[in-house]
Design a protein around this motif. Structure first.
Motif, PDB file in Angstrom:
ATOM      1  N   ILE A   1      21.612  13.756  20.036  1.00 24.41           N
ATOM      2  CA  ILE A   1      21.817  14.158  21.429  1.00 24.41           C
ATOM      3  C   ILE A   1      22.812  15.316  21.514  1.00 24.41           C
ATOM      4  CG2 ILE A   1      22.638  13.410  23.695  1.00 24.41           C
ATOM      5  CD1 ILE A   1      19.912  12.294  22.881  1.00 24.41           C
TER       6      ILE A   1
ATOM      7  N   PHE B   1       9.853  15.449  28.453  1.00 20.97           N
ATOM      8  CA  PHE B   1      10.673  14.749  27.466  1.00 20.97           C
ATOM      9  C   PHE B   1      11.004  13.330  27.923  1.00 20.97           C
ATOM     10  CE2 PHE B   1      11.933  18.944  25.555  1.00 20.97           C
ATOM     11  CZ  PHE B   1      11.521  18.639  24.273  1.00 20.97           C
ATOM     12  N   ALA B   2      11.198  13.147  29.230  1.00 22.78           N
ATOM     13  CA  ALA B   2      11.499  11.814  29.741  1.00 22.78           C
ATOM     14  C   ALA B   2      10.331  10.864  29.463  1.00 22.78           C
ATOM     15  CB  ALA B   2      11.785  11.881  31.243  1.00 22.78           C
TER      16      ALA B   2
ATOM     17  N   TRP C   1      21.060  18.432  20.425  1.00 23.51           N
ATOM     18  CA  TRP C   1      20.137  18.849  21.487  1.00 23.51           C
ATOM     19  C   TRP C   1      20.891  19.546  22.613  1.00 23.51           C
ATOM     20  CZ3 TRP C   1      16.535  14.835  24.378  1.00 23.51           C
ATOM     21  CH2 TRP C   1      15.695  15.542  25.250  1.00 23.51           C
ATOM     22  N   LYS C   2      22.002  18.930  23.041  1.00 27.06           N
ATOM     23  CA  LYS C   2      22.788  19.507  24.131  1.00 27.06           C
ATOM     24  C   LYS C   2      23.398  20.848  23.731  1.00 27.06           C
ATOM     25  CE  LYS C   2      24.908  19.645  28.100  1.00 27.06           C
ATOM     26  NZ  LYS C   2      24.138  19.889  29.357  1.00 27.06           N
TER      27      LYS C   2
ATOM     28  N   ASN D   1      11.898  18.714  31.338  1.00 26.03           N
ATOM     29  CA  ASN D   1      12.701  17.499  31.350  1.00 26.03           C
ATOM     30  C   ASN D   1      11.842  16.275  31.662  1.00 26.03           C
ATOM     31  OD1 ASN D   1      15.428  18.617  30.893  1.00 26.03           O
ATOM     32  ND2 ASN D   1      15.096  19.630  32.848  1.00 26.03           N
TER      33      ASN D   1
ATOM     34  N   VAL E   1      17.322  14.633  31.233  1.00 22.72           N
ATOM     35  CA  VAL E   1      16.195  13.798  30.800  1.00 22.72           C
ATOM     36  C   VAL E   1      16.506  12.323  31.006  1.00 22.72           C
ATOM     37  CG1 VAL E   1      14.875  13.031  28.792  1.00 22.72           C
ATOM     38  CG2 VAL E   1      15.272  15.472  29.156  1.00 22.72           C
ATOM     39  N   PHE E   2      17.666  11.879  30.532  1.00 26.62           N
ATOM     40  CA  PHE E   2      18.014  10.466  30.670  1.00 26.62           C
ATOM     41  C   PHE E   2      18.296  10.100  32.126  1.00 26.62           C
ATOM     42  CE2 PHE E   2      19.053  11.065  26.110  1.00 26.62           C
ATOM     43  CZ  PHE E   2      18.247  10.061  25.604  1.00 26.62           C
TER      44      PHE E   2
ATOM     45  N   ASP F   1      17.321  19.505  28.938  1.00 24.66           N
ATOM     46  CA  ASP F   1      18.712  19.064  28.853  1.00 24.66           C
ATOM     47  C   ASP F   1      18.705  17.544  28.690  1.00 24.66           C
ATOM     48  OD1 ASP F   1      21.309  18.000  29.667  1.00 24.66           O
ATOM     49  OD2 ASP F   1      21.767  20.044  30.317  1.00 24.66           O
ATOM     50  N   PRO F   2      19.291  16.999  27.611  1.00 24.63           N
ATOM     51  CA  PRO F   2      19.227  15.549  27.386  1.00 24.63           C
ATOM     52  C   PRO F   2      19.835  14.736  28.518  1.00 24.63           C
ATOM     53  CG  PRO F   2      20.829  16.581  25.922  1.00 24.63           C
ATOM     54  CD  PRO F   2      20.049  17.675  26.552  1.00 24.63           C
TER      55      PRO F   2
ATOM     56  N   ILE G   1      10.158  10.192  25.592  1.00 29.15           N
ATOM     57  CA  ILE G   1      11.217   9.284  25.138  1.00 29.15           C
ATOM     58  C   ILE G   1      10.935   7.856  25.600  1.00 29.15           C
ATOM     59  CG2 ILE G   1      13.665   8.700  25.438  1.00 29.15           C
ATOM     60  CD1 ILE G   1      14.240  11.696  25.428  1.00 29.15           C
TER      61      ILE G   1
END
Length: 265
Positions: A22, A225-226, A25-26, A222, A45-46, A41-42, A229
């Motif tokens: 993470i 990726f969400a 990635w950031k 984003n 995403v989270f 952007d992680p 994941i």
């Protein structure tokens, strides 16, 4: 304190690797190494995943994708197991089916997605059918190989003791193939998810694959990726269930080569 991974600190190592990933990635966007438009952007995403759960909108899509995945996984695995045992034990049937099975396995089966959509519609059935074709061959070839790998000496001894065909199947062939089966099931989990998501890409109104496709259409990296994941997390969870079943059913197998023969290092 041991620095190498072991049963006590393995989770800590997993967390360290995850946090390092993470952070890397950031850093790609924080230090302008790459544009956030391409890598996302992680943190966003989270946050997107959390918002999906807080709003409740994700549950309907998850239910669709997980249902397609689990049904395809179970049916494909059972069909692969039965076909692998049958052809592994029947030399004539194996010779007859071999060229067709090899040809169908060599075919990129994801191209069947639009065909299944025409045949079965845009509902879950077409996604399940595609997942079954992906899971079946992973399990089939492992079971087939497991049956063929049975020791001739073991078979000869069992026959000499008067074992019937049913007893050979239950006490020799199936135990020999069991480890191969579980090895294939770990790969089959991913294949079942692939079938569900690709099917949703081809046409659907619900599912995590549908959410990813919508985000892709809006150039929302984003959101993409969400979804990825989220699918990865549930694939790991399903694989963990397979691992638990494997440990329960294969408890008779030695887990550490160092303990075989009673020697402990």
């Amino acid at each position: 304190m041991r620095l190498f991974p072991n049963d006590k600190n393995l989770l800590l190592y997993h967390l360290l690797i995850f946090v390092s990933f993470i952070a890397f990635w950031k850093s790609l966007t924080a230090f302008d190494l790459m544009s956030a438009f391409f890598v996302g952007d992680p943190f966003i995403v989270f946050r997107r995943i959390i918002d999906w759960f807080l709003s409740g909108m994700i549950f309907r899509h998850l239910l669709v994708t997980l249902t397609e995945t689990v049904v395809a996984f179970v049916i494909g695995s059972l069909l692969g197991l039965m076909a692998g045992l049958w052809l592994g034990l029947s030399e004539s049937a194996s010779r007859l089916a071999s060229p067709y099975l090899k040809g169908f396995n060599a075919m990129p089966r994801v191209i069947l997605a639009p065909i299944f959509s025409v045949w079965f519609g845009l509902g879950m059935t077409s996604k399940i059918a595609l997942g079954i074709t992906l899971v079946f061959f992973v399990v089939f070839f492992n079971v087939y190989q497991g049956v063929k790998e049975v020791s001739p000496v073991t078979l000869a001894n069992a026959r000499m003791l008067g074992a019937s065909k049913r007893q050979l199947l239950r006490s020799v062939y199936i135990p020999s193939a069991t480890s191969w089966v579980f090895s294939s099931l770990h790969a089959a989990v991913g294949m079942a998810f692939v079938g569900a998501v690709i099917g949703e890409y081809m046409g659907s109104a619900a599912g995590v694959g549908y959410l990813i496709l919508q985000a892709e259409g809006l150039f929302d990296i984003n959101g993409v990726f969400a979804g990825v994941i989220l699918l990865t997390f549930f694939a790991i969870a399903l694989d963990a269930i397979v691992t638990v079943a494997e440990k329960r059913l294969l408890h008779w197998q030695p887990r550490d080569a160092a303990t075989v023969g009673g020697a402990v290092t």
